[in-house]
Motif scaffolding. Sequence first.
Motif, PDB file in Angstrom:
ATOM      1  N   LYS A  14      -4.068  -3.988  -8.652  1.00  7.24           N
ATOM      2  CA  LYS A  14      -3.026  -4.107  -9.682  1.00  7.24           C
ATOM      3  C   LYS A  14      -1.770  -4.762  -9.117  1.00  7.24           C
ATOM      4  O   LYS A  14      -1.431  -4.595  -7.948  1.00  7.24           O
ATOM      5  N   ARG A  15      -1.079  -5.483 -10.000  1.00  6.60           N
ATOM      6  CA  ARG A  15       0.227  -6.023  -9.635  1.00  6.60           C
ATOM      7  C   ARG A  15       1.223  -4.868  -9.477  1.00  6.60           C
ATOM      8  O   ARG A  15       1.090  -3.825 -10.122  1.00  6.60           O
ATOM      9  N   LEU A  16       2.240  -5.084  -8.645  1.00  9.54           N
ATOM     10  CA  LEU A  16       3.121  -3.962  -8.298  1.00  9.54           C
ATOM     11  C   LEU A  16       4.017  -3.526  -9.455  1.00  9.54           C
ATOM     12  O   LEU A  16       4.390  -2.355  -9.531  1.00  9.54           O
ATOM     13  N   SER A  17       4.343  -4.427 -10.378  1.00 14.07           N
ATOM     14  CA  SER A  17       5.126  -3.991 -11.534  1.00 14.07           C
ATOM     15  C   SER A  17       4.308  -3.025 -12.389  1.00 14.07           C
ATOM     16  O   SER A  17       4.850  -2.087 -12.988  1.00 14.07           O
ATOM     17  N   ARG A  18       2.992  -3.224 -12.434  1.00 14.04           N
ATOM     18  CA  ARG A  18       2.127  -2.298 -13.163  1.00 14.04           C
ATOM     19  C   ARG A  18       2.063  -0.951 -12.459  1.00 14.04           C
ATOM     20  O   ARG A  18       2.078   0.104 -13.107  1.00 14.04           O
ATOM     21  N   VAL A  19       1.990  -0.978 -11.149  1.00 16.92           N
ATOM     22  CA  VAL A  19       1.980   0.273 -10.378  1.00 16.92           C
ATOM     23  C   VAL A  19       3.257   1.065 -10.647  1.00 16.92           C
ATOM     24  O   VAL A  19       3.217   2.278 -10.913  1.00 16.92           O
ATOM     25  N   LEU A  20       4.394   0.383 -10.608  1.00 19.07           N
ATOM     26  CA  LEU A  20       5.679   1.052 -10.836  1.00 19.07           C
ATOM     27  C   LEU A  20       5.771   1.580 -12.270  1.00 19.07           C
ATOM     28  O   LEU A  20       6.269   2.686 -12.502  1.00 19.07           O
ATOM     29  N   ALA A  21       5.269   0.802 -13.222  1.00 20.87           N
ATOM     30  CA  ALA A  21       5.303   1.232 -14.625  1.00 20.87           C
ATOM     31  C   ALA A  21       4.422   2.451 -14.843  1.00 20.87           C
ATOM     32  O   ALA A  21       4.742   3.337 -15.649  1.00 20.87           O
TER      33      ALA A  21
ATOM     34  N   ASN B 240       0.808  -1.218   0.000  1.00 26.12           N
ATOM     35  CA  ASN B 240       0.000   0.000   0.000  1.00 26.12           C
ATOM     36  C   ASN B 240       0.842   1.268   0.000  1.00 26.12           C
ATOM     37  O   ASN B 240       0.300   2.368  -0.101  1.00 26.12           O
ATOM     38  N   ALA B 241       2.173   1.127   0.105  1.00 25.72           N
ATOM     39  CA  ALA B 241       3.058   2.291   0.053  1.00 25.72           C
ATOM     40  C   ALA B 241       3.828   2.379  -1.260  1.00 25.72           C
ATOM     41  O   ALA B 241       4.505   3.376  -1.520  1.00 25.72           O
ATOM     42  N   THR B 242       3.712   1.370  -2.103  1.00 22.69           N
ATOM     43  CA  THR B 242       4.525   1.319  -3.319  1.00 22.69           C
ATOM     44  C   THR B 242       4.267   2.506  -4.241  1.00 22.69           C
ATOM     45  O   THR B 242       5.199   3.143  -4.734  1.00 22.69           O
TER      46      THR B 242
ATOM     47  N   LEU C 286      -1.040  -7.272  -3.918  1.00 23.69           N
ATOM     48  CA  LEU C 286      -1.765  -6.544  -4.964  1.00 23.69           C
ATOM     49  C   LEU C 286      -2.199  -5.214  -4.364  1.00 23.69           C
ATOM     50  O   LEU C 286      -2.600  -5.152  -3.204  1.00 23.69           O
ATOM     51  N   GLU C 287      -2.140  -4.152  -5.154  1.00 28.97           N
ATOM     52  CA  GLU C 287      -2.506  -2.837  -4.645  1.00 28.97           C
ATOM     53  C   GLU C 287      -3.975  -2.819  -4.212  1.00 28.97           C
ATOM     54  O   GLU C 287      -4.850  -3.302  -4.919  1.00 28.97           O
ATOM     55  N   GLN C 288      -4.214  -2.253  -3.041  1.00 28.01           N
ATOM     56  CA  GLN C 288      -5.587  -2.122  -2.565  1.00 28.01           C
ATOM     57  C   GLN C 288      -6.378  -1.211  -3.499  1.00 28.01           C
ATOM     58  O   GLN C 288      -5.835  -0.339  -4.140  1.00 28.01           O
ATOM     59  N   GLN C 289      -7.676  -1.421  -3.532  1.00 25.40           N
ATOM     60  CA  GLN C 289      -8.602  -0.704  -4.405  1.00 25.40           C
ATOM     61  C   GLN C 289      -8.456  -1.095  -5.883  1.00 25.40           C
ATOM     62  O   GLN C 289      -9.392  -1.574  -6.495  1.00 25.40           O
ATOM     63  N   THR C 290      -7.257  -0.878  -6.469  1.00 20.98           N
ATOM     64  CA  THR C 290      -7.095  -1.162  -7.899  1.00 20.98           C
ATOM     65  C   THR C 290      -6.837  -2.635  -8.177  1.00 20.98           C
ATOM     66  O   THR C 290      -7.076  -3.113  -9.290  1.00 20.98           O
TER      67      THR C 290
END
Length: 337
Positions: A117-124, A82-84, A111-115
């Motif tokens: 999403k996988r964390l590599s997607r969040v970073l991208a 949740n901090a990523t 996996l990101e809360q709410q969305t």
Amino acid sequence: MKKIAVLGAGSWGTVLANLLFENGNAVTLWTRNPKQVAEINQQHTNQHYLPKFQLNAKLPATSDLTKALTAAEVVLFVVPTNATRSVAKQTVKALADLHIKPLIVHASKGLEQQTHKRLSRVLAEEIPVQLRQAIVVLSGPSHAEDVAAGDITSLTAASADLKTAEVIQQLFMNDYFRVYTNPDVVGVEMGAALKNVIAIGAGALHGLGYGDNTKAALMTRGLAEISRLGAAFGANPLTFIGLSGVGDLIVTCTSVHSRNWRAGNQLGQGQTLKTVLQNMGMVVEGVATTKAAYELAQQKEVEMPITTAIYHVLYQQKDIRTEIANLMRREGKMELA
């Protein structure tokens, strides 16, 4: 030798920073907690997360993100799920100011809360391509406490760019830490996140007093659920019989080092989820991941009865024994269906 910034000084980030440093790299460990920085720099310990671990005395820590990122060739994210995104946003400004384009790695599992999403997607999404190279996922069966003790450990470095994954492979490898490469980023990240859900169930079974047969059944059928949901998102099913699938599931479902297992164990002993989370002192990723997995299964119309039962216990305050009985009374199925 590479210049590496490790973002996040929890148990896993601390151990990985120390390993990379002792592998001959120039490493800086970042944490937003100034007291933690002082302890690492002065006592070379991180008592809250790793009370028995002595860090290399020359490994530096800082709470200044720009300082940590200066000249970095590799940036390793090891912050809670949740901090990523928020840490990635902060990183972007520093990367732009420093005019660097590092390789991005993450070693978090969730996996990101709410969305969801996988964390590599969040970073991208947060770090534009002009400020970074490829993104690599480092995952597999690994308790920080065991790596700190020098126990033999094998992980997977996953990236769509296998050449970059090989760079990370070589950075981490030593006499007790072995890394394999895998192009299946989706499978590696889904396996890493979803095994935490099953680990809560495994802990609950232990807390209730069930034996080895029950735990084996849970882990095996839990892996089937993980594989079904992962495949629905395009993962290679073979990934789930590898290190980031069955390997990570075994270690997380059988060890007191696993905070997800410990949380489940306390739930099985009758404690409320609120009390368990208050007493844990660290993030229990599997709780939020259970909600994400349940909702993704609904979205993709994937059958995940064990995950659903754990969701009922965590989010609808259903009785654990009743949920177990409901699972056992389901209509008979073909195992490989």
